[in-house]
Scaffold this motif. Structure first.
Motif, PDB file in Angstrom:
ATOM      1  N   GLN A  94      -4.797 -19.301  -6.291  1.00 28.77           N
ATOM      2  CA  GLN A  94      -4.473 -19.361  -4.861  1.00 28.77           C
ATOM      3  C   GLN A  94      -3.354 -18.385  -4.516  1.00 28.77           C
ATOM      4  N   LEU A  95      -2.326 -18.357  -5.344  1.00 30.39           N
ATOM      5  CA  LEU A  95      -1.198 -17.465  -5.094  1.00 30.39           C
ATOM      6  C   LEU A  95      -1.597 -15.996  -5.219  1.00 30.39           C
ATOM      7  N   LEU A  96      -2.493 -15.705  -6.152  1.00 30.49           N
ATOM      8  CA  LEU A  96      -2.986 -14.326  -6.268  1.00 30.49           C
ATOM      9  C   LEU A  96      -3.726 -13.909  -5.004  1.00 30.49           C
ATOM     10  N   GLU A  97      -4.496 -14.814  -4.432  1.00 34.40           N
ATOM     11  CA  GLU A  97      -5.188 -14.519  -3.174  1.00 34.40           C
ATOM     12  C   GLU A  97      -4.173 -14.255  -2.066  1.00 34.40           C
ATOM     13  N   ASP A  98      -3.132 -15.085  -2.016  1.00 36.02           N
ATOM     14  CA  ASP A  98      -2.067 -14.877  -1.022  1.00 36.02           C
ATOM     15  C   ASP A  98      -1.396 -13.523  -1.230  1.00 36.02           C
ATOM     16  N   LEU A  99      -1.080 -13.221  -2.474  1.00 34.63           N
ATOM     17  CA  LEU A  99      -0.407 -11.971  -2.803  1.00 34.63           C
ATOM     18  C   LEU A  99      -1.257 -10.764  -2.396  1.00 34.63           C
ATOM     19  N   ARG A 100      -2.530 -10.831  -2.703  1.00 31.91           N
ATOM     20  CA  ARG A 100      -3.417  -9.723  -2.337  1.00 31.91           C
ATOM     21  C   ARG A 100      -3.493  -9.565  -0.820  1.00 31.91           C
ATOM     22  N   SER A 101      -3.553 -10.665  -0.087  1.00 30.30           N
ATOM     23  CA  SER A 101      -3.617 -10.599   1.374  1.00 30.30           C
ATOM     24  C   SER A 101      -2.353  -9.979   1.961  1.00 30.30           C
ATOM     25  N   VAL A 102      -1.197 -10.448   1.508  1.00 30.71           N
ATOM     26  CA  VAL A 102       0.077  -9.911   2.008  1.00 30.71           C
ATOM     27  C   VAL A 102       0.187  -8.434   1.665  1.00 30.71           C
ATOM     28  N   LEU A 103      -0.210  -8.085   0.452  1.00 27.66           N
ATOM     29  CA  LEU A 103      -0.117  -6.698   0.013  1.00 27.66           C
ATOM     30  C   LEU A 103      -1.035  -5.786   0.833  1.00 27.66           C
ATOM     31  N   VAL A 104      -2.246  -6.236   1.102  1.00 25.58           N
ATOM     32  CA  VAL A 104      -3.181  -5.428   1.900  1.00 25.58           C
ATOM     33  C   VAL A 104      -2.623  -5.208   3.303  1.00 25.58           C
ATOM     34  N   LEU A 105      -2.132  -6.263   3.936  1.00 24.00           N
ATOM     35  CA  LEU A 105      -1.576  -6.123   5.284  1.00 24.00           C
ATOM     36  C   LEU A 105      -0.356  -5.203   5.275  1.00 24.00           C
ATOM     37  N   HIS A 106       0.459  -5.329   4.258  1.00 30.51           N
ATOM     38  CA  HIS A 106       1.645  -4.486   4.143  1.00 30.51           C
ATOM     39  C   HIS A 106       1.239  -3.017   3.994  1.00 30.51           C
ATOM     40  N   ILE A 107       0.251  -2.758   3.187  1.00 29.71           N
ATOM     41  CA  ILE A 107      -0.199  -1.382   2.954  1.00 29.71           C
ATOM     42  C   ILE A 107      -0.773  -0.777   4.241  1.00 29.71           C
ATOM     43  N   VAL A 108      -1.526  -1.556   4.989  1.00 27.20           N
ATOM     44  CA  VAL A 108      -2.060  -1.074   6.262  1.00 27.20           C
ATOM     45  C   VAL A 108      -0.910  -0.713   7.200  1.00 27.20           C
ATOM     46  N   LYS A 109       0.097  -1.580   7.258  1.00 26.22           N
ATOM     47  CA  LYS A 109       1.254  -1.309   8.113  1.00 26.22           C
ATOM     48  C   LYS A 109       1.996  -0.065   7.633  1.00 26.22           C
ATOM     49  N   GLU A 110       2.174   0.050   6.328  1.00 27.66           N
ATOM     50  CA  GLU A 110       2.811   1.243   5.759  1.00 27.66           C
ATOM     51  C   GLU A 110       2.076   2.502   6.178  1.00 27.66           C
ATOM     52  N   ASP A 111       0.778   2.487   6.020  1.00 28.10           N
ATOM     53  CA  ASP A 111      -0.024   3.656   6.381  1.00 28.10           C
ATOM     54  C   ASP A 111       0.156   4.004   7.860  1.00 28.10           C
ATOM     55  N   TRP A 112       0.208   2.988   8.704  1.00 27.05           N
ATOM     56  CA  TRP A 112       0.403   3.219  10.134  1.00 27.05           C
ATOM     57  C   TRP A 112       1.781   3.814  10.399  1.00 27.05           C
ATOM     58  N   VAL A 113       2.813   3.217   9.811  1.00 23.49           N
ATOM     59  CA  VAL A 113       4.182   3.702  10.039  1.00 23.49           C
ATOM     60  C   VAL A 113       4.349   5.110   9.494  1.00 23.49           C
ATOM     61  N   PHE A 114       3.856   5.337   8.286  1.00 26.24           N
ATOM     62  CA  PHE A 114       4.018   6.657   7.690  1.00 26.24           C
ATOM     63  C   PHE A 114       3.240   7.705   8.471  1.00 26.24           C
ATOM     64  N   SER A 115       2.039   7.365   8.957  1.00 29.44           N
ATOM     65  CA  SER A 115       1.271   8.344   9.724  1.00 29.44           C
ATOM     66  C   SER A 115       1.909   8.548  11.094  1.00 29.44           C
ATOM     67  N   ALA A 116       2.455   7.504  11.690  1.00 31.78           N
ATOM     68  CA  ALA A 116       3.137   7.638  12.978  1.00 31.78           C
ATOM     69  C   ALA A 116       4.344   8.560  12.835  1.00 31.78           C
ATOM     70  N   GLU A 117       5.041   8.427  11.717  1.00 29.16           N
ATOM     71  CA  GLU A 117       6.220   9.257  11.469  1.00 29.16           C
ATOM     72  C   GLU A 117       5.821  10.712  11.291  1.00 29.16           C
ATOM     73  N   THR A 118       4.741  10.961  10.607  1.00 27.45           N
ATOM     74  CA  THR A 118       4.344  12.351  10.360  1.00 27.45           C
ATOM     75  C   THR A 118       3.774  12.997  11.613  1.00 27.45           C
ATOM     76  N   LEU A 119       3.298  12.199  12.558  1.00 25.09           N
ATOM     77  CA  LEU A 119       2.775  12.756  13.803  1.00 25.09           C
ATOM     78  C   LEU A 119       3.880  13.059  14.811  1.00 25.09           C
ATOM     79  N   GLU A 120       5.033  12.415  14.611  1.00 21.94           N
ATOM     80  CA  GLU A 120       6.144  12.600  15.538  1.00 21.94           C
ATOM     81  C   GLU A 120       6.851  13.923  15.258  1.00 21.94           C
ATOM     82  N   PRO A 121       7.079  14.734  16.270  1.00 25.12           N
ATOM     83  CA  PRO A 121       7.764  16.012  16.017  1.00 25.12           C
ATOM     84  C   PRO A 121       9.210  15.771  15.604  1.00 25.12           C
ATOM     85  N   GLU A 122       9.684  16.619  14.737  1.00 29.61           N
ATOM     86  CA  GLU A 122      11.054  16.517  14.254  1.00 29.61           C
ATOM     87  C   GLU A 122      12.010  16.944  15.371  1.00 29.61           C
ATOM     88  N   ALA A 123      13.107  16.210  15.499  1.00 27.88           N
ATOM     89  CA  ALA A 123      14.088  16.516  16.560  1.00 27.88           C
ATOM     90  C   ALA A 123      14.966  17.684  16.163  1.00 27.88           C
TER      91      ALA A 123
END
Length: 123
Positions: A94-123
């Motif tokens: 059960q805990l492994l299932e929880d861990l995998r779910s949290v990790l997948v959601l975290h990775i999706v968020k990471e990908d979004w944040v990192f891609s958002a950062e790379t799309l933003e022009p440098e000041a």
């Protein structure tokens, strides 16, 4: 193969080992995963996140949330260690299932944040 795919593969292997009831091997696999995840998380928290926060202040809220998710990952891993110490295969799975779910959601968020950062022009 990227680190995220490796994490998923490691967790799948740990689940299979746990389902076979090989607690000694499961402890070894969890120890390896725990070390790898810990290093990855520390790298994000000490290097990647501070750099992103300096470069893109609007991302601070998302990065703060990802730091809290890191705490959640650590907590699930600690609970998984406890389940293995008790020999509780059902709870461990059960805990492994929880861990995998949290990790997948975290990775999706990471990908979004990192891609958002790379799309933003440098000041």
């Amino acid at each position: 193969m990227n680190k995220h795919a490796c994490f998923d593969g490691d967790l799948a292997q740990l689940e299979a080992t746990l389902r076979r009831g090989d607690m000694e091997r499961a402890r070894l696999e969890l120890a390896t995963f725990d070390l790898q995840l810990g290093g990855y998380v520390r790298g994000e928290e000490r290097v990647v996140f501070p750099a992103l926060e300096r470069r893109s202040p609007p991302l601070r809220g998302a990065i703060s949330m990802m730091r809290r998710e890191h705490e959640g990952l650590r907590s699930v891993v600690a609970s998984l260690w406890e389940a293995l110490d008790r020999g509780d295969v059902h709870r461990g799975v059960q805990l492994l299932e929880d861990l995998r779910s949290v990790l997948v959601l975290h990775i999706v968020k990471e990908d979004w944040v990192f891609s958002a950062e790379t799309l933003e022009p440098e000041a």
